[in-house]
Write a protein that holds these residues in place. Structure first.
Motif, PDB file in Angstrom:
ATOM      1  N   PHE A  59       6.477  -3.055  -4.749  1.00 38.49           N
ATOM      2  CA  PHE A  59       7.270  -3.497  -3.919  1.00 38.49           C
ATOM      3  C   PHE A  59       7.203  -3.493  -2.649  1.00 38.49           C
ATOM      4  CE2 PHE A  59      11.143  -3.287  -1.427  1.00 38.49           C
ATOM      5  CZ  PHE A  59      11.910  -4.437  -1.745  1.00 38.49           C
ATOM      6  N   CYS A  60       6.520  -2.414  -1.896  1.00 35.09           N
ATOM      7  CA  CYS A  60       6.194  -2.353  -0.498  1.00 35.09           C
ATOM      8  C   CYS A  60       4.822  -3.255  -0.307  1.00 35.09           C
ATOM      9  CB  CYS A  60       5.634  -0.719  -0.287  1.00 35.09           C
ATOM     10  SG  CYS A  60       7.057   0.235  -0.267  1.00 35.09           S
ATOM     11  N   LEU A  61       3.902  -3.396  -1.251  1.00 30.63           N
ATOM     12  CA  LEU A  61       2.826  -4.259  -1.106  1.00 30.63           C
ATOM     13  C   LEU A  61       3.288  -5.692  -0.851  1.00 30.63           C
ATOM     14  CD1 LEU A  61       0.151  -2.643  -3.410  1.00 30.63           C
ATOM     15  CD2 LEU A  61       0.247  -2.596  -0.815  1.00 30.63           C
ATOM     16  N   PHE A  62       4.078  -6.321  -1.845  1.00 29.49           N
ATOM     17  CA  PHE A  62       4.467  -7.595  -1.843  1.00 29.49           C
ATOM     18  C   PHE A  62       5.395  -7.879  -0.467  1.00 29.49           C
ATOM     19  CE2 PHE A  62       3.008  -7.389  -6.139  1.00 29.49           C
ATOM     20  CZ  PHE A  62       1.982  -8.366  -6.263  1.00 29.49           C
ATOM     21  N   SER A  63       6.340  -6.823  -0.522  1.00 31.37           N
ATOM     22  CA  SER A  63       7.428  -7.027   0.720  1.00 31.37           C
ATOM     23  C   SER A  63       6.868  -7.292   2.076  1.00 31.37           C
ATOM     24  CB  SER A  63       8.668  -6.008   0.403  1.00 31.37           C
ATOM     25  OG  SER A  63       8.051  -4.880   0.789  1.00 31.37           O
ATOM     26  N   ILE A 106      -3.011  -5.546   5.399  1.00 32.98           N
ATOM     27  CA  ILE A 106      -1.846  -4.321   5.416  1.00 32.98           C
ATOM     28  C   ILE A 106      -1.689  -3.942   3.868  1.00 32.98           C
ATOM     29  CG2 ILE A 106       0.587  -3.720   5.887  1.00 32.98           C
ATOM     30  CD1 ILE A 106       0.698  -5.998   7.877  1.00 32.98           C
ATOM     31  N   GLY A 107      -1.774  -4.767   2.922  1.00 32.15           N
ATOM     32  CA  GLY A 107      -1.831  -4.421   1.693  1.00 32.15           C
ATOM     33  C   GLY A 107      -2.755  -3.069   1.358  1.00 32.15           C
ATOM     34  N   ALA A 108      -4.154  -3.320   1.855  1.00 30.81           N
ATOM     35  CA  ALA A 108      -5.164  -2.165   1.921  1.00 30.81           C
ATOM     36  C   ALA A 108      -4.832  -1.021   2.767  1.00 30.81           C
ATOM     37  CB  ALA A 108      -6.511  -2.933   2.528  1.00 30.81           C
ATOM     38  N   ILE A 109      -4.162  -1.103   3.807  1.00 31.63           N
ATOM     39  CA  ILE A 109      -3.621  -0.092   4.524  1.00 31.63           C
ATOM     40  C   ILE A 109      -2.621   0.827   3.736  1.00 31.63           C
ATOM     41  CG2 ILE A 109      -2.425   0.737   6.573  1.00 31.63           C
ATOM     42  CD1 ILE A 109      -3.880  -1.669   8.138  1.00 31.63           C
ATOM     43  N   PHE A 110      -1.596   0.040   3.207  1.00 32.25           N
ATOM     44  CA  PHE A 110      -0.704   0.769   2.498  1.00 32.25           C
ATOM     45  C   PHE A 110      -1.151   1.402   1.061  1.00 32.25           C
ATOM     46  CE2 PHE A 110       3.697  -1.408   3.508  1.00 32.25           C
ATOM     47  CZ  PHE A 110       3.512  -0.807   4.922  1.00 32.25           C
ATOM     48  N   ASP A 111      -2.113   0.699   0.319  1.00 33.38           N
ATOM     49  CA  ASP A 111      -2.990   1.299  -0.652  1.00 33.38           C
ATOM     50  C   ASP A 111      -3.271   2.657  -0.245  1.00 33.38           C
ATOM     51  OD1 ASP A 111      -2.162  -0.352  -2.761  1.00 33.38           O
ATOM     52  OD2 ASP A 111      -4.251  -1.475  -2.631  1.00 33.38           O
ATOM     53  N   GLN A 112      -4.220   2.574   0.554  1.00 38.59           N
ATOM     54  CA  GLN A 112      -4.810   3.915   1.370  1.00 38.59           C
ATOM     55  C   GLN A 112      -3.842   4.786   1.758  1.00 38.59           C
ATOM     56  OE1 GLN A 112      -8.042   4.373   1.475  1.00 38.59           O
ATOM     57  NE2 GLN A 112      -7.558   6.432   1.786  1.00 38.59           N
ATOM     58  N   ILE A 113      -2.691   4.566   2.469  1.00 39.89           N
ATOM     59  CA  ILE A 113      -1.552   5.418   2.589  1.00 39.89           C
ATOM     60  C   ILE A 113      -1.030   6.039   1.324  1.00 39.89           C
ATOM     61  CG2 ILE A 113       0.794   5.527   3.726  1.00 39.89           C
ATOM     62  CD1 ILE A 113      -0.298   3.748   5.814  1.00 39.89           C
ATOM     63  N   PHE A 114      -0.638   5.079   0.380  1.00 38.08           N
ATOM     64  CA  PHE A 114       0.016   5.744  -0.954  1.00 38.08           C
ATOM     65  C   PHE A 114      -0.901   6.360  -1.737  1.00 38.08           C
ATOM     66  CE2 PHE A 114       3.126   1.972  -0.341  1.00 38.08           C
ATOM     67  CZ  PHE A 114       3.762   2.684   0.332  1.00 38.08           C
ATOM     68  N   TRP A 115      -2.212   6.093  -1.655  1.00 33.45           N
ATOM     69  CA  TRP A 115      -3.329   6.851  -2.480  1.00 33.45           C
ATOM     70  C   TRP A 115      -3.734   8.119  -1.938  1.00 33.45           C
ATOM     71  CZ3 TRP A 115      -5.126   5.788  -7.350  1.00 33.45           C
ATOM     72  CH2 TRP A 115      -6.087   6.378  -7.848  1.00 33.45           C
ATOM     73  N   TRP A 116      -3.723   8.371  -0.766  1.00 34.28           N
ATOM     74  CA  TRP A 116      -4.560   9.571  -0.195  1.00 34.28           C
ATOM     75  C   TRP A 116      -3.417  10.783  -0.493  1.00 34.28           C
ATOM     76  CZ3 TRP A 116      -2.707  11.993   4.442  1.00 34.28           C
ATOM     77  CH2 TRP A 116      -3.312  13.347   4.747  1.00 34.28           C
ATOM     78  N   PRO A 117      -2.111  10.730  -0.479  1.00 33.83           N
ATOM     79  CA  PRO A 117      -1.407  11.985  -0.786  1.00 33.83           C
ATOM     80  C   PRO A 117      -0.855  12.061  -2.244  1.00 33.83           C
ATOM     81  CG  PRO A 117       0.052  10.165   0.441  1.00 33.83           C
ATOM     82  CD  PRO A 117      -1.367   9.645   0.305  1.00 33.83           C
ATOM     83  N   ILE A 143      -9.410  -1.126  -2.702  1.00 38.41           N
ATOM     84  CA  ILE A 143      -9.327  -1.189  -0.846  1.00 38.41           C
ATOM     85  C   ILE A 143     -10.239  -1.746  -0.035  1.00 38.41           C
ATOM     86  CG2 ILE A 143      -8.566   0.463   0.853  1.00 38.41           C
ATOM     87  CD1 ILE A 143      -7.181   2.195  -1.041  1.00 38.41           C
ATOM     88  N   LYS A 144     -11.311  -1.245  -0.472  1.00 36.74           N
ATOM     89  CA  LYS A 144     -12.566  -1.945   0.243  1.00 36.74           C
ATOM     90  C   LYS A 144     -12.657  -3.391  -0.142  1.00 36.74           C
ATOM     91  CE  LYS A 144     -15.388   2.306  -0.308  1.00 36.74           C
ATOM     92  NZ  LYS A 144     -16.530   2.754  -1.052  1.00 36.74           N
ATOM     93  N   THR A 145     -12.442  -3.707  -1.215  1.00 30.43           N
ATOM     94  CA  THR A 145     -12.235  -5.229  -1.542  1.00 30.43           C
ATOM     95  C   THR A 145     -11.226  -6.061  -0.666  1.00 30.43           C
ATOM     96  OG1 THR A 145     -13.217  -4.521  -3.634  1.00 30.43           O
ATOM     97  CG2 THR A 145     -12.376  -6.979  -3.543  1.00 30.43           C
ATOM     98  N   LEU A 146     -10.335  -5.504  -0.970  1.00 28.16           N
ATOM     99  CA  LEU A 146      -8.905  -5.941  -0.259  1.00 28.16           C
ATOM    100  C   LEU A 146      -9.235  -6.275   1.423  1.00 28.16           C
ATOM    101  CD1 LEU A 146      -5.587  -4.464  -1.573  1.00 28.16           C
ATOM    102  CD2 LEU A 146      -6.521  -6.917  -1.513  1.00 28.16           C
ATOM    103  N   TRP A 147      -9.943  -5.256   1.745  1.00 33.85           N
ATOM    104  CA  TRP A 147     -10.545  -5.459   3.563  1.00 33.85           C
ATOM    105  C   TRP A 147     -11.479  -6.564   3.703  1.00 33.85           C
ATOM    106  CZ3 TRP A 147      -8.617  -3.525   7.771  1.00 33.85           C
ATOM    107  CH2 TRP A 147      -7.636  -2.542   7.759  1.00 33.85           C
TER     108      TRP A 147
END
Length: 166
Positions: A59-63, A106-117, A143-147
């Motif tokens: 939801f965060c990614l799409f919104s 921003i989807g790649a950034i959010f993926d990284q933020i959600f994946w890391w913790p 994430i690399k591919t989205l970038w």
């Protein structure tokens, strides 16, 4: 007459959706998750609340794309002093272009933020859902591919953005 195009779309879209992950993996040379990891994540039992967390993640990614579109296409024109509504179409196109770009960058950034913790168990659940949905590529590689896609997208659309911003 209107039934014809709905029936054609109804037949073609599911097949395109099924084939899209394989084509994306081939284009970007993505490595699939190994068989040992697939077996490990498939054999695990996951708590029900992981489904909620995963849904909130998506939801965060799409919104975020819709938020960017709304900000550019609706808020900026209304907030501008003496806005000329004959140029509103520029804001709509800017919003659409940046909505798609936000889904990538921003989807790649959010993926990284959600994946890391995330815990290892939740990461396995995300892998399990990706395998189940046909995109059996690990999240760091996604994430690399989205970038890459996002940067290429903005490079491709930079002339259009330049034209719209004038």
């Amino acid at each position: 007459m209107s039934f014809l195009h709905y029936s054609v779309i109804g037949v073609l879209v599911p097949e395109l959706i099924k084939k899209a992950p394989a084509v994306l993996k081939r284009i970007f040379r993505l490595r699939a998750i190994d068989d040992a990891t697939k077996a490990r994540v498939a054999a695990k039992e996951y708590p029900r609340y992981y489904k909620i967390g995963y849904t909130l993640w998506l939801f965060c990614l799409f919104s975020i794309g819709f938020v960017i579109f709304g900000y550019i296409a609706f808020y900026l024109p209304v907030a501008s002093v003496n806005f000329d509504y004959s140029k509103y179409w520029k804001y709509l196109f800017l919003g659409l272009i940046n909505m798609i770009g936000a889904w990538f960058i921003i989807g790649a950034i959010f993926d990284q933020i959600f994946w890391w913790p995330s815990s290892d168990s939740f990461k396995d659940y995300v892998r399990y859902r990706n395998i189940k949905e046909g995109m059996d590529v690990d999240i760091p590689e996604q994430i690399k591919t989205l970038w890459k896609i996002g940067v290429g997208y903005y490079i491709l659309f930079s002339p259009v953005l330049y034209f719209l911003l004038q």
